[in-house]
Scaffold this active site. Structure first.
Site, PDB file in Angstrom:
ATOM      1  CG  ASN A 124      -1.751   1.220   1.373  1.00 47.86           C
ATOM      2  OD1 ASN A 124      -2.442   1.587   0.417  1.00 47.86           O
ATOM      3  ND2 ASN A 124      -1.732   1.882   2.515  1.00 47.86           N
ATOM      4  CG  HIS A 126      -0.007   6.307   4.618  1.00 54.56           C
ATOM      5  ND1 HIS A 126      -1.366   6.305   4.823  1.00 54.56           N
ATOM      6  CD2 HIS A 126       0.506   7.207   5.493  1.00 54.56           C
ATOM      7  CE1 HIS A 126      -1.657   7.155   5.797  1.00 54.56           C
ATOM      8  NE2 HIS A 126      -0.536   7.715   6.218  1.00 54.56           N
ATOM      9  CD  GLU A 196       1.252   9.279  -2.904  1.00 57.00           C
ATOM     10  OE1 GLU A 196       0.715   9.176  -1.812  1.00 57.00           O
ATOM     11  OE2 GLU A 196       0.620   9.467  -3.958  1.00 57.00           O
TER      12      GLU A 196
END
Ligand code: GRF
Length: 222
Positions: A124, A126, A196
C-alpha cells in the site's frame, strides 16, 4: 572440440521467464497505477499488471487500464454484495492469475481474512512517513492537515506491506520531503504525489523481484 564450443556459442538459448503478476486496486485518478504501468512498459518492473479493480465505476484508473489493454473490473460495494464483496475481489484477482496486490489509492479497508489470505503479498502507498500520521481516519487530505497541525518540518510517503493493523505493516520504502512555511494540505498532496510514484515503482519492482526478506517489521533488501 572446436565444433562443440561453436555449437554451445551459436545454439539459441531458450528460456522462459515467468513474470509475476499483480492486481492493482485504485479508487481514483490512478496516477500511481499509471506510474506502475509505465515502469512495466519501460522494463523497470519485471512483472505484469494482470488486473485493475476499482470500487468506483467512474474512477479514471479504469480508463488508464483500458488505454493500456489491461483487464479491469468496477466493483462497487452495494447492500446486496456487502457480505461477499471481498470474496468477489479475491476470486477476481485469483482468476486473473495475480499473486500480488498493489493498493494504489484504494479507499476501502481490507478485512483481516483477506489480508491473511494474501499475507505479505499486498502493498500500500500512504502519503506520509509512517508510523506517524497513519491508522484509521488518516487518509487523503486528513493526513496532510494532521501533518501541518503537528508542526512537523518533514513529511513524505511510505510504501508498506499490508497487515491487519491499518497502515502498520513492514515498511518497504519511504521518501521524505520538507514541509514549507506556506504549504497547505493541497500543496503537500501535490508534491507528495510526485514522490509517491517513485516510491511505489521501487517497491513494486522489489516485490516482483523477490529480493527481500521480512524480519519482524523490517524489510531487508537482499
Ligand atoms: C495517493 O495520494 C495515495 O497516497 C493515496 O491515494 C492517492 C492516490 O492517488 N492512498 P492516485 O489515484 O494514484 O493519483
Amino acid at each position: 572440440m572446436f565444433d562443440a564450443i561453436r555449437k554451445i556459442l551459436l545454439e539459441p538459448v531458450y528460456f522462459t521467464v515467468i513474470m509475476k503478476r499483480m492486481a492493482v486496486l485504485a479508487s481514483g485518478n490512478g496516477t500511481n497505477l499509471q506510474a506502475i504501468i509505465d515502469a512495466v512498459a519501460a522494463g523497470k518492473i519485471l512483472g505484469e499488471v494482470g488486473l485493475v479493480i476499482s470500487d468506483r465505476k467512474s474512477a479514471y484508473a479504469l480508463v488508464r487500464a483500458e488505454q493500456s489493454g489491461i483487464p479491469r473490473i468496477a466493483m462497487p460495494r452495494t447492500r446486496e454484495n456487502r457480505e461477499s464483496y471481498f470474496t468477489g475481489i479475491k476470486d477476481a484477482i485469483e482468476s486473473a492469475g495475480c499473486d500480488f496486490i498493489v493498493l494504489a489509492g484504494f479507499m476501502k479497508i481490507l478485512p483481516d481474512d483477506f489480508v491473511e489470505h494474501f499475507r505479505n503479498r499486498i502493498i500500500n502507498i500512504h502519503p506520509a512517513l509512517l508510523p506517524s500520521f497513519g491508522g484509521r481516519g488518516y487518509y487523503g487530505r486528513h493526513v496532510h492537515e494532521a501533518v501541518l497541525e503537528s508542526g512537523a518540518r518533514i513529511t513524505g510517503c511510505t510504501v508498506h506491506f499490508v497487515s491487519s493493523e491499518v497502515d502498520g505493516g513492514p515498511i518497504i520504502e519511504q521518501i521524505s520531503m520538507p514541509v514549507m512555511d506556506n504549504d497547505t494540505p493541497d500543496t503537500l498532496a501535490e508534491r507528495i504525489h510526485g514522490i509517491e510514484h517513485e516510491a511505489l515503482v521501487f517497491a513494486a519492482s522489489l516485490l516482483m523481484s523477490g529480493n527481500y526478506r521480512i524480519e519482524g517489521r523490517r524489510v531487508i533488501r537482499l
